[in-house]
Scaffold this active site. Structure first.
Site, PDB file in Angstrom:
ATOM      1  N   ASP A   1      -0.769  -2.517 -10.354  1.00 51.94           N
ATOM      2  CA  ASP A   1      -0.549  -3.951 -10.182  1.00 51.94           C
ATOM      3  C   ASP A   1       0.500  -4.384 -11.199  1.00 51.94           C
ATOM      4  O   ASP A   1       1.099  -3.551 -11.885  1.00 51.94           O
ATOM      5  CB  ASP A   1      -1.854  -4.730 -10.372  1.00 51.94           C
TER       6      ASP A   1
ATOM      7  N   GLU B   1       0.040 -10.769  -1.019  1.00 52.75           N
ATOM      8  CA  GLU B   1       0.608 -11.759  -1.943  1.00 52.75           C
ATOM      9  C   GLU B   1       2.038 -11.390  -2.389  1.00 52.75           C
ATOM     10  O   GLU B   1       2.383 -11.511  -3.562  1.00 52.75           O
ATOM     11  CB  GLU B   1      -0.303 -11.916  -3.169  1.00 52.75           C
TER      12      GLU B   1
ATOM     13  N   HIS C   1       3.112  -7.176  -6.296  1.00 48.13           N
ATOM     14  CA  HIS C   1       2.217  -6.722  -7.371  1.00 48.13           C
ATOM     15  C   HIS C   1       2.764  -5.483  -8.080  1.00 48.13           C
ATOM     16  O   HIS C   1       1.992  -4.602  -8.470  1.00 48.13           O
ATOM     17  CB  HIS C   1       0.821  -6.430  -6.805  1.00 48.13           C
TER      18      HIS C   1
END
Length: 629
Positions: free
Chosen positions: A205, A346, A279
């Site tokens: 991440d 995302e 990420h």
């Protein structure tokens, strides 16, 4: 008349004995069928553990090791060919024929005063039968040191059990905060006790790349380390140039091998997640050429950066795919399970919009939208993964721009993405945040550590992973997800996981018709006693008062107080000091007395406090209304 009275007494006695036996049956997740029988089995050194092949021998050995510390017993193990039949025995028996009722992970467990038999089609089922047997023992069996107990008694039962879903997962995010190998194994241990079978390992991440990749060593040399910070997430100051990056860590290939084998011995498959194309700030810190516009990247330390700093791979740069080819090749070698999770969630696309290389890619490949550009990336990831003999899973954002042909969707933004994917004929794993995110509040935000949304224990328990109207064959199962932005240590990790992971284990294992909240909460309390013995932390937030604010027809504020656990007494005060059982007992919605500035409530059971004192400032009534309505 006398005979009739005698029959009534016998029936009553039988009911009392049955109820007493049932009170000892506190298994989570609840089995498909449990029949209480008279009597008990005494576990002592005279008991022989009997197996019928190498696989069942491993389960017998596991059971022996599981009871050895707390009981001090040194029971013997024997193959059934050497078993005479006169000894008290616990038999671990893999069937020589297919029992179609119990399937691949089910089992049958029969406990009689002189013999216990666990039978299953496969090792996994035998392992779960053994875990159920351990739950029939007293709570002290979980103790980390010898227990001075006169006897270890197991109630006589006849249990038939098998799971509702084949996918029963738990995610652990080790990127935001790194957790060492030995604790990962402990996490897996407690997953296995409650019949979870997939460990979803979130390995990369923005805050850290945790997996050794031989072909790209900077991913861990640089990407696994960041400057240390303490305090609330997203409020930190950015890492400055020259600041030592000393916080973090990563798992070597040998670590992975050890954890994969450890999990497999507990019927758990490890699902690795490499979260791309978003990420990815830790990867960009290691290899800035993967970005669109370049820059001085550092693994994120908990400061706000989203949309301000690049954290996505450049889709127009072929080196992004060259790196991922190497990464996927090594991941496929390390993890024997059939799936690799590619993330896909995302992903901010604003930097792609400014990037000449991404614009060129869109023109060359006739891609008209930024969503289509992400879909292009995901399709190529699936091709890579399939070429390594694996199958791809992604978060529900991979639906955007068109879903890759064989992808499995993990639906986290509610059930919607899962429903859409199932209607397209794709397999789905349900993990909606409202029910399955274990990093969310589980009690009143004023008495819990700061996070951002609510998921109470009873909410987790209420999930049905199969939405109405959906073909259930596409729902593989579900999982609980523990994201660790606000979870810096293992004690807090355990507090957030348990007991909500009890609830989800029952959601994913137990038939929907067999589930009952009051029955579950009773069994849960016994499991919490086991956690006390094992020194595992957990939350008791379900016992806390829940304060809700509404307005009546006249526009006046009204306070309602409830609790998740039924049968609790609630006492309250409008006058500053914490209430106890000598204060007024709550029985109906309350109007606010003139001049009151504070409301407090606490829960009691059997005359003793059981929940925290929850406080509401009268000036915050509107805020509480927004939170609870």
């Amino acid at each position: 008349m006398l005979l009739r009275l005698l029959l009534v007494l016998l029936v009553s006695l039988h009911c009392v004995v049955a109820r007493a036996q049932d009170s000892l049956i506190n298994i989570i997740p609840k089995p498909v069928s449990v029949k209480s029988l008279a009597g008990s089995f005494a576990l002592n050194n005279d008991v022989l553990l009997v197996y019928n092949n190498d696989s069942s021998q491993s389960i017998a050995q596991f059971f022996k090791e599981s009871i050895s510390i707390s009981t001090g017993l040194r029971v013997n193990i024997s193959h059934e060919n050497q078993f005479i039949g006169k000894e008290k025995s616990i038999r671990f028996h893999l069937l020589g024929f297919r029992d179609n009722i119990i399937g691949s992970e089910g089992y049958r467990l029969q406990v009689h005063p002189t013999c216990i038999e666990i039978s299953a089609n496969n090792t996994g089922g035998l392992f779960y039968g053994m875990q159920t047997l351990l739950q029939l023992l007293p709570s002290e069996i979980e103790s980390l040191k010898p227990v001075n107990r006169h006897s270890w008694s197991i109630p006589c039962v006849d249990i038939l059990d098998y799971p509702r879903f084949g996918w029963r997962g738990m995610l652990l995010d080790v990127s935001r905060h790194f957790f060492p190998k030995e604790y990962v194994k402990k996490y897996i241990d407690y997953m296995s006790k409650y019949k979870y079978n997939v460990f979803h390992w979130h390995l990369t991440d923005d805050q850290g790349w945790r997996l050794e990749i031989k072909s790209f060593p900077k991913l861990t040399e640089i990407g696994a380390w960041r400057a240390p910070r303490m305090g609330e997430w997203w409020s930190q100051s950015p890492q400055y140039d020259g600041e030592p990056a000393t916080y973090g860590g990563f798992y070597t290939r040998n670590d992975v091998k050890e954890i994969v084998e450890y999990a497999a011995a507990r019927n758990i498959t490890v699902l690795p997640e490499i979260d791309v194309p978003g990420h990815s700030m830790a990867a960009l810190a290691a290899y800035p050429e993967l970005s669109c516009l370049g820059g001085n990247f550092k693994p994120n330390v908990g400061d706000k950066f989203y949309k301000k700093i690049e954290n996505s791979f450049c889709i127009g740069n072929e080196c992004s795919f060259e790196l991922m080819d190497s990464v996927i090749t090594e991941v496929a070698e390390m993890f024997p399970g059939k799936y690799i999770h590619i993330g896909g969630d995302e992903c901010h696309k604003g930097f792609w919009e400014k990037c000449p290389k991404c614009k060129a890619r869109m023109k060359t490949d006739s891609i008209s939208t930024l969503e289509g550009l992400q879909s292009y990336f995901i399709h190529r990831m699936e091709q890579l993964i399939v070429s390594k003999g694996k199958r791809m899973i992604g978060w529900d954002e991979i639906l955007e721009g068109g879903l890759a042909p064989e992808a499995t969707v993990m639906s986290w933004r509610g059930l919607k993405g899962g429903i859409e994917a199932a209607n397209m004929g794709h397999n789905v794993i349900m993990t909606p945040d409202k029910y399955c995110y274990l990093d969310l509040y589980q009690g009143d935000p004023d008495v819990e550590y700061k996070t951002y949304s609510m998921n109470r224990l009873s909410t987790s328990y209420s999930l049905d992973p199969v939405p109405e109207g959906i073909d259930k064959k596409y729902i593989l199962g579900g999982q609980g997800n523990l994201w660790t932005e606000n979870i810096p240590n293992t004690r807090h990790l355990e507090y957030m996981v348990w007991p909500r992971a009890f609830a989800l284990s029952e959601v994913f294992w137990t038939p929907q018709k067999n589930r009952n909240w009051d029955d579950f909460s009773r069994r849960m309390e016994v499991q919490l006693n086991r956690f006390d013995a094992a020194q595992i932390n957990y939350a008791k937030s379900a016992y806390d008062p829940i304060i809700r604010v509404n307005k009546n027809y006249q526009g006046s504020y009204i306070i309602n107080v409830t609790a998740e656990i039924n049968g609790l007494d609630i006492y309250y005060s409008f006058e500053g000091p914490d209430p106890d059982s000598f204060y007024p007992k709550y029985s109906q919605p309350l109007e606010i007395p003139k001049g009151a500035d504070t409301f407090k409530a606490v829960t009691y059971r059997n005359g003793k406090p059981i929940g925290k004192v929850v406080t509401l400032k009268i000036k915050d009534l509107d805020k509480r209304m927004r939170q609870t309505n």
